[in-house]
Design a protein around this motif. Structure first.
Motif, PDB file in Angstrom:
ATOM      1  N   MET A 136       0.860  -1.191  -0.087  1.00 43.96           N
ATOM      2  CA  MET A 136       0.039  -0.202  -0.073  1.00 43.96           C
ATOM      3  C   MET A 136       1.007   1.105  -0.116  1.00 43.96           C
ATOM      4  SD  MET A 136      -2.896   1.234   2.881  1.00 43.96           S
ATOM      5  CE  MET A 136      -4.020   0.007   2.364  1.00 43.96           C
ATOM      6  N   ASP A 137       0.682   2.205  -1.051  1.00 46.64           N
ATOM      7  CA  ASP A 137       1.487   3.478  -0.881  1.00 46.64           C
ATOM      8  C   ASP A 137       0.640   4.599  -0.300  1.00 46.64           C
ATOM      9  OD1 ASP A 137      -0.441   4.075  -2.819  1.00 46.64           O
ATOM     10  OD2 ASP A 137       0.723   4.388  -4.704  1.00 46.64           O
ATOM     11  N   LEU A 138       1.299   5.679  -0.154  1.00 41.68           N
ATOM     12  CA  LEU A 138       1.038   6.840   0.480  1.00 41.68           C
ATOM     13  C   LEU A 138      -0.444   7.183   0.092  1.00 41.68           C
ATOM     14  CD1 LEU A 138       1.520   8.656   2.944  1.00 41.68           C
ATOM     15  CD2 LEU A 138       2.849   9.875   1.395  1.00 41.68           C
ATOM     16  N   ASN A 139      -0.538   7.321  -1.342  1.00 38.09           N
ATOM     17  CA  ASN A 139      -1.842   7.798  -2.053  1.00 38.09           C
ATOM     18  C   ASN A 139      -2.915   6.916  -1.564  1.00 38.09           C
ATOM     19  OD1 ASN A 139      -0.856   9.881  -3.288  1.00 38.09           O
ATOM     20  ND2 ASN A 139      -0.161   8.714  -5.069  1.00 38.09           N
ATOM     21  N   ASP A 140      -2.684   5.505  -1.396  1.00 31.22           N
ATOM     22  CA  ASP A 140      -3.757   4.474  -1.202  1.00 31.22           C
ATOM     23  C   ASP A 140      -4.066   4.771   0.302  1.00 31.22           C
ATOM     24  OD1 ASP A 140      -3.869   3.180  -3.684  1.00 31.22           O
ATOM     25  OD2 ASP A 140      -2.491   1.616  -2.760  1.00 31.22           O
ATOM     26  N   LEU A 141      -3.147   5.042   1.258  1.00 28.71           N
ATOM     27  CA  LEU A 141      -3.418   5.415   2.763  1.00 28.71           C
ATOM     28  C   LEU A 141      -4.210   6.506   2.821  1.00 28.71           C
ATOM     29  CD1 LEU A 141      -2.842   4.290   5.571  1.00 28.71           C
ATOM     30  CD2 LEU A 141      -0.782   5.402   5.257  1.00 28.71           C
ATOM     31  N   ALA A 142      -3.838   7.626   2.025  1.00 27.73           N
ATOM     32  CA  ALA A 142      -4.686   8.716   2.209  1.00 27.73           C
ATOM     33  C   ALA A 142      -6.130   8.745   1.620  1.00 27.73           C
ATOM     34  CB  ALA A 142      -3.843  10.068   1.350  1.00 27.73           C
ATOM     35  N   GLY A 143      -6.314   7.884   0.594  1.00 25.26           N
ATOM     36  CA  GLY A 143      -7.762   7.737   0.065  1.00 25.26           C
ATOM     37  C   GLY A 143      -8.463   7.016   1.086  1.00 25.26           C
ATOM     38  N   LYS A 144      -8.005   5.989   1.877  1.00 24.58           N
ATOM     39  CA  LYS A 144      -8.632   5.282   2.712  1.00 24.58           C
ATOM     40  C   LYS A 144      -8.994   5.995   3.949  1.00 24.58           C
ATOM     41  CE  LYS A 144      -7.233   0.547   1.656  1.00 24.58           C
ATOM     42  NZ  LYS A 144      -8.712   0.228   1.176  1.00 24.58           N
ATOM     43  N   ALA A 145      -7.878   7.118   4.381  1.00 25.37           N
ATOM     44  CA  ALA A 145      -8.197   7.854   5.417  1.00 25.37           C
ATOM     45  C   ALA A 145      -9.267   9.041   5.355  1.00 25.37           C
ATOM     46  CB  ALA A 145      -7.074   8.846   5.952  1.00 25.37           C
ATOM     47  N   GLY A 146      -9.414   9.211   3.854  1.00 22.54           N
ATOM     48  CA  GLY A 146     -10.425  10.297   3.376  1.00 22.54           C
ATOM     49  C   GLY A 146     -11.882   9.467   3.431  1.00 22.54           C
ATOM     50  N   GLU A 147     -11.663   8.303   3.114  1.00 22.26           N
ATOM     51  CA  GLU A 147     -12.970   7.623   3.171  1.00 22.26           C
ATOM     52  C   GLU A 147     -13.628   7.445   4.674  1.00 22.26           C
ATOM     53  OE1 GLU A 147     -12.803   3.804   1.052  1.00 22.26           O
ATOM     54  OE2 GLU A 147     -11.630   4.548  -0.598  1.00 22.26           O
ATOM     55  N   LEU A 148     -12.781   7.125   5.524  1.00 22.43           N
ATOM     56  CA  LEU A 148     -12.984   7.023   6.888  1.00 22.43           C
ATOM     57  C   LEU A 148     -13.672   8.435   7.408  1.00 22.43           C
ATOM     58  CD1 LEU A 148     -10.298   4.664   8.004  1.00 22.43           C
ATOM     59  CD2 LEU A 148     -12.689   4.152   8.101  1.00 22.43           C
ATOM     60  N   LEU A 149     -12.795   9.423   6.913  1.00 22.22           N
ATOM     61  CA  LEU A 149     -13.529  10.763   7.457  1.00 22.22           C
ATOM     62  C   LEU A 149     -14.853  10.970   6.932  1.00 22.22           C
ATOM     63  CD1 LEU A 149     -10.510  13.293   7.502  1.00 22.22           C
ATOM     64  CD2 LEU A 149     -11.737  12.632   9.339  1.00 22.22           C
ATOM     65  N   ASN A 150     -15.321  10.556   5.606  1.00 25.97           N
ATOM     66  CA  ASN A 150     -16.350  10.941   5.272  1.00 25.97           C
ATOM     67  C   ASN A 150     -17.520  10.085   6.034  1.00 25.97           C
ATOM     68  OD1 ASN A 150     -15.855  12.677   3.156  1.00 25.97           O
ATOM     69  ND2 ASN A 150     -15.319  11.180   1.856  1.00 25.97           N
ATOM     70  N   GLN A 151     -17.211   8.691   6.406  1.00 24.07           N
ATOM     71  CA  GLN A 151     -18.122   7.803   6.846  1.00 24.07           C
ATOM     72  C   GLN A 151     -18.284   7.993   8.538  1.00 24.07           C
ATOM     73  OE1 GLN A 151     -16.652   4.017   5.780  1.00 24.07           O
ATOM     74  NE2 GLN A 151     -16.889   4.103   3.635  1.00 24.07           N
ATOM     75  N   HIS A 152     -17.185   8.580   9.124  1.00 27.11           N
ATOM     76  CA  HIS A 152     -17.116   8.668  10.579  1.00 27.11           C
ATOM     77  C   HIS A 152     -16.735   9.830  11.018  1.00 27.11           C
ATOM     78  CE1 HIS A 152     -18.013   4.353  10.446  1.00 27.11           C
ATOM     79  NE2 HIS A 152     -17.028   4.109   9.765  1.00 27.11           N
ATOM     80  N   GLY A 153     -17.232  11.193  10.283  1.00 27.88           N
ATOM     81  CA  GLY A 153     -16.586  12.271  10.913  1.00 27.88           C
ATOM     82  C   GLY A 153     -17.036  12.798  12.151  1.00 27.88           C
ATOM     83  N   ASP A 154     -18.286  12.265  12.662  1.00 29.91           N
ATOM     84  CA  ASP A 154     -19.076  12.490  13.808  1.00 29.91           C
ATOM     85  C   ASP A 154     -18.093  12.100  14.863  1.00 29.91           C
ATOM     86  OD1 ASP A 154     -19.518  10.232  12.988  1.00 29.91           O
ATOM     87  OD2 ASP A 154     -21.331  10.113  14.165  1.00 29.91           O
TER      88      ASP A 154
END
Length: 63
Positions: free
Chosen positions: A1-19
């Motif tokens: 997994m490269d840094l871009n994949d990790l950043a993408g997954k972090a963004g998805e988690l923020l969108n799903q669990h921002g609260d």
């Protein structure tokens, strides 16, 4: 997994669990204020972090 994949997954988690992230920011800010003081600066930093969370209190506002 490269840094871009990790950043993408972090963004998805923020969108799903921002609260939950917002709640964590609040808890960390309270701990930091108890340990270090500087309440105003810590509150300002926490507010800026929460503005970056999708659908957070500052969502849609220009930074």
């Amino acid at each position: 997994m490269d840094l871009n994949d990790l950043a993408g997954k972090a963004g998805e988690l923020l969108n799903q669990h921002g609260d939950k992230v917002e709640d964590a920011v609040d808890k960390v800010a309270e701990i930091a204020k108890e340990k270090f003081g500087h309440e105003e600066q810590i509150d300002m930093a926490a507010d800026k972090l929460k503005e970056m969370i999708p659908d957070g209190p500052g969502a849609g506002q220009a930074p």
